[in-house]
Design an enzyme around this catalytic site. Structure first.
Site, PDB file in Angstrom:
ATOM      1  N   CYS A 114       0.857  -1.189   0.000  1.00  0.00           N
ATOM      2  CA  CYS A 114       0.000   0.000   0.000  1.00  0.00           C
ATOM      3  C   CYS A 114       0.890   1.234   0.000  1.00  0.00           C
ATOM      4  O   CYS A 114       1.982   1.215   0.563  1.00  0.00           O
ATOM      5  CB  CYS A 114      -0.872  -0.007   1.258  1.00  0.00           C
ATOM      6  SG  CYS A 114      -2.060   1.352   1.335  1.00  0.00           S
ATOM      7  N   GLU A 162      -5.241  -0.075  -0.616  1.00  0.00           N
ATOM      8  CA  GLU A 162      -6.305   0.923  -0.613  1.00  0.00           C
ATOM      9  C   GLU A 162      -7.167   0.672  -1.860  1.00  0.00           C
ATOM     10  O   GLU A 162      -6.730   0.933  -2.983  1.00  0.00           O
ATOM     11  CB  GLU A 162      -5.672   2.329  -0.635  1.00  0.00           C
ATOM     12  CG  GLU A 162      -6.628   3.465  -0.942  1.00  0.00           C
ATOM     13  CD  GLU A 162      -7.899   3.480  -0.098  1.00  0.00           C
ATOM     14  OE1 GLU A 162      -7.830   3.367   1.136  1.00  0.00           O
ATOM     15  OE2 GLU A 162      -8.985   3.592  -0.700  1.00  0.00           O
ATOM     16  N   SER A 193     -13.646  -0.377   2.392  1.00  0.00           N
ATOM     17  CA  SER A 193     -13.049   0.526   3.375  1.00  0.00           C
ATOM     18  C   SER A 193     -11.997   1.396   2.702  1.00  0.00           C
ATOM     19  O   SER A 193     -11.166   0.904   1.939  1.00  0.00           O
ATOM     20  CB  SER A 193     -12.407  -0.326   4.477  1.00  0.00           C
ATOM     21  OG  SER A 193     -11.847   0.496   5.465  1.00  0.00           O
ATOM     22  N   ASN A 302      -3.962  -2.356  16.768  1.00  0.00           N
ATOM     23  CA  ASN A 302      -3.243  -3.612  16.823  1.00  0.00           C
ATOM     24  C   ASN A 302      -1.760  -3.273  16.796  1.00  0.00           C
ATOM     25  O   ASN A 302      -1.300  -2.712  15.804  1.00  0.00           O
ATOM     26  CB  ASN A 302      -3.602  -4.361  15.541  1.00  0.00           C
ATOM     27  CG  ASN A 302      -3.743  -5.821  15.784  1.00  0.00           C
ATOM     28  OD1 ASN A 302      -2.999  -6.404  16.558  1.00  0.00           O
ATOM     29  ND2 ASN A 302      -4.700  -6.398  15.109  1.00  0.00           N
ATOM     30  N   CYS A 345      -4.694  -7.757   9.038  1.00  0.00           N
ATOM     31  CA  CYS A 345      -3.955  -7.917   7.792  1.00  0.00           C
ATOM     32  C   CYS A 345      -2.587  -7.246   7.768  1.00  0.00           C
ATOM     33  O   CYS A 345      -2.344  -6.280   8.445  1.00  0.00           O
ATOM     34  CB  CYS A 345      -4.797  -7.403   6.650  1.00  0.00           C
ATOM     35  SG  CYS A 345      -5.765  -8.735   5.948  1.00  0.00           S
TER      36      CYS A 345
HETATM   37  N1  SAH Z   1      -6.924   1.137   2.866  1.00  0.00           N
HETATM   38  C1  SAH Z   1      -8.226   0.870   3.383  1.00  0.00           C
HETATM   39  C2  SAH Z   1      -8.492  -0.568   3.754  1.00  0.00           C
HETATM   40  C3  SAH Z   1      -7.425  -1.360   4.423  1.00  0.00           C
HETATM   41  S1  SAH Z   1      -7.107  -1.100   6.130  1.00  0.00           S
HETATM   42  C4  SAH Z   1      -8.506   1.786   4.553  1.00  0.00           C
HETATM   43  O1  SAH Z   1      -7.634   2.546   4.942  1.00  0.00           O
HETATM   44  O2  SAH Z   1      -9.632   1.795   5.047  1.00  0.00           O
HETATM   45  C5  SAH Z   1      -8.502  -1.682   6.999  1.00  0.00           C
HETATM   46  C6  SAH Z   1      -8.706  -0.966   8.328  1.00  0.00           C
HETATM   47  O3  SAH Z   1      -7.731  -1.389   9.306  1.00  0.00           O
HETATM   48  C7  SAH Z   1      -8.562   0.538   8.222  1.00  0.00           C
HETATM   49  O4  SAH Z   1      -9.554   1.165   8.989  1.00  0.00           O
HETATM   50  C8  SAH Z   1      -7.197   0.757   8.814  1.00  0.00           C
HETATM   51  O5  SAH Z   1      -7.030   2.076   9.206  1.00  0.00           O
HETATM   52  C9  SAH Z   1      -7.180  -0.245   9.926  1.00  0.00           C
HETATM   53  N2  SAH Z   1      -5.866  -0.579  10.462  1.00  0.00           N
HETATM   54  C10 SAH Z   1      -4.680  -0.640   9.817  1.00  0.00           C
HETATM   55  N3  SAH Z   1      -3.684  -0.972  10.653  1.00  0.00           N
HETATM   56  C11 SAH Z   1      -4.238  -1.146  11.852  1.00  0.00           C
HETATM   57  C12 SAH Z   1      -3.733  -1.503  13.139  1.00  0.00           C
HETATM   58  N4  SAH Z   1      -2.426  -1.735  13.332  1.00  0.00           N
HETATM   59  N5  SAH Z   1      -4.618  -1.576  14.148  1.00  0.00           N
HETATM   60  C13 SAH Z   1      -5.935  -1.360  13.960  1.00  0.00           C
HETATM   61  N6  SAH Z   1      -6.476  -1.024  12.788  1.00  0.00           N
HETATM   62  C14 SAH Z   1      -5.641  -0.903  11.741  1.00  0.00           C
END
Ligand code: SAH
Length: 357
Positions: A114, A162, A193, A302, A345
């Site tokens: 990303c 994204e 998302s 996380n 993820c």
């Molecule tokens: N790019 C998209 C979808 C992928 S991320 C977006 O930004 O929405 C999916 C979700 O997980 C997003 O809300 C992102 O901000 C969140 N996310 C990413 N890393 C994270 C982490 N370490 N802890 C909690 N949420 C996280």
């Protein structure tokens, strides 16, 4: 024909398959044989109703590929399954299947890596390698269904990448996944998302896919949001909420907000109050004060080794939620599924890439 020039069969809609078939001198009705079977996970070689000569002709111009399971982790706690899928060029992406009473939900990736640069996220650390093709997007669902021997009824595009930064392929994916001859998953069962690419949100509103939009907000003021999400420097909070409002007005589809709680950064009672006031002011006018549905999903961050952020404690999370509720905003705290397999993820793929390099 060079392998890299071959057409990716699983990225094609039935009418596009028809055009390909006609161009190789095959009757177009074969599209009705190919499309549904490919979407059940069969390659043309495995289709008993398609003759050898046809299959060979097809193979000179096109290929069929499904992501293959590189690793599979099953949570002993709740049955959540996490896949590391390998793609045709060896890159890997992650997908997670969560089992709920109302059916199976899959979280799919949209890119290899990303380029959005969110400070708390594991997926962006090595940057973006490439976009996923429509077939790789839908292939994650088909491969998971095949592996599990079960249907998947809901899709969330919340994995690596994204989705709106891969707009055209995601759109073709939506056409494929909702197709009645294929997986036929209703758009109301799909959510996407985004970190907030406003030009693309505005474009999406005009397409006829009534999917649920999920906005990764994570902060309600520009200073805090820009510090953790570089995208905010291009599309700020005000602009983002304007796009949200118009998405709702045009599509009638609800929007939910993701808010990752990071200890000491965005989790104070003040931050909760500011968030509630802002959402109410920007999204609800007095005339529709009750009807505009606002839902905030709170996610204790996380921890990712490289980021140094830690999650808010339970008390801070509950306090934050109750402030939102008092202001008429529905707040839920994300249940952590698959906690024992690190189901969020980005981290499994990183571990795999470190191992390879
Ligand atoms: N790019 C998209 C979808 C992928 S991320 C977006 O930004 O929405 C999916 C979700 O997980 C997003 O809300 C992102 O901000 C969140 N996310 C990413 N890393 C994270 C982490 N370490 N802890 C909690 N949420 C996280």
């Amino acid at each position: 024909m060079n392998e890299s020039e071959k057409i990716d069969l699983l990225s094609l809609l039935p009418e596009e398959l028809e055009a390909l078939l006609l161009s190789i001198g095959e009757p177009k009705y074969r599209a009705r044989q190919l499309f549904p079977q490919m979407h059940r996970g069969l390659s043309p070689e495995e289709m008993t109703n398609i003759g050898k000569a046809t299959r060979e002709k097809l193979a000179t111009r096109a290929f069929f590929f499904l992501p293959t399971v590189r690793r599979k982790l099953v949570s002993a706690l709740d049955g959540t399954v996490k896949y590391l899928f390998a793609l045709r060029d060896g890159h890997c992406v992650e997908s997670v299947v969560m089992k709920y009473k109302h059916g199976n939900t899959i979280c799919i990736s949209s890119q290899v890596g990303c380029r959005m640069g969110c400070a708390f996220c594991a997926s962006t650390i090595g940057g973006k390698q490439r976009d996923l093709s429509p077939s790789e997007l839908i292939g994650q669902i088909i491969a998971a269904e095949k592996d599990l021997g079960a249907r998947i009824s809901n899709v969330v595009m919340m994995g690596i990448g994204e989705p709106l930064d891969n707009y055209d392929n995601v759109l073709q994916f939506l056409r494929l996944v909702g197709h009645e001859q294929g997986l036929n998953i209703g758009y109301r069962h799909i959510s996407l998302s985004t970190c907030g690419l406003c030009d693309k949100i505005d474009r999406l509103a005009k397409e006829s896919f009534p999917i649920t939009l999920s906005i990764s907000l994570h902060a309600s003021d520009d200073e805090t949001r820009s510090a953790i999400m570089p995208v905010n420097k291009k599309w700020n909070v005000d602009r983002l909420l304007a796009s949200c409002r118009s998405y709702y007005e045009v599509t009638g589809r609800r929007i939910s907000f993701e808010y990752t709680l990071i200890a000491g950064k965005n989790d104070s009672p003040d931050a909760a109050l500011r968030l509630a006031n802002l959402l109410n002011a920007k999204l609800r006018s007095p005339a529709d004060a009750v009807t505009f549905p606002i839902h905030v999903n709170l996610i204790p961050v996380n921890p990712v080794a490289e980021t140094g952020f830690s999650a808010s404690d339970k008390q801070a999370v509950e306090r934050f939620a109750s402030i939102l509720e008092k202001k008429g905003i529905r707040a839920t705290v994300r249940r952590r599924l698959g906690a024992d397999i690190n189901a969020s993820c980005g981290q499994l793929r990183r571990a795999e890439e470190k191992k390879d390099s």
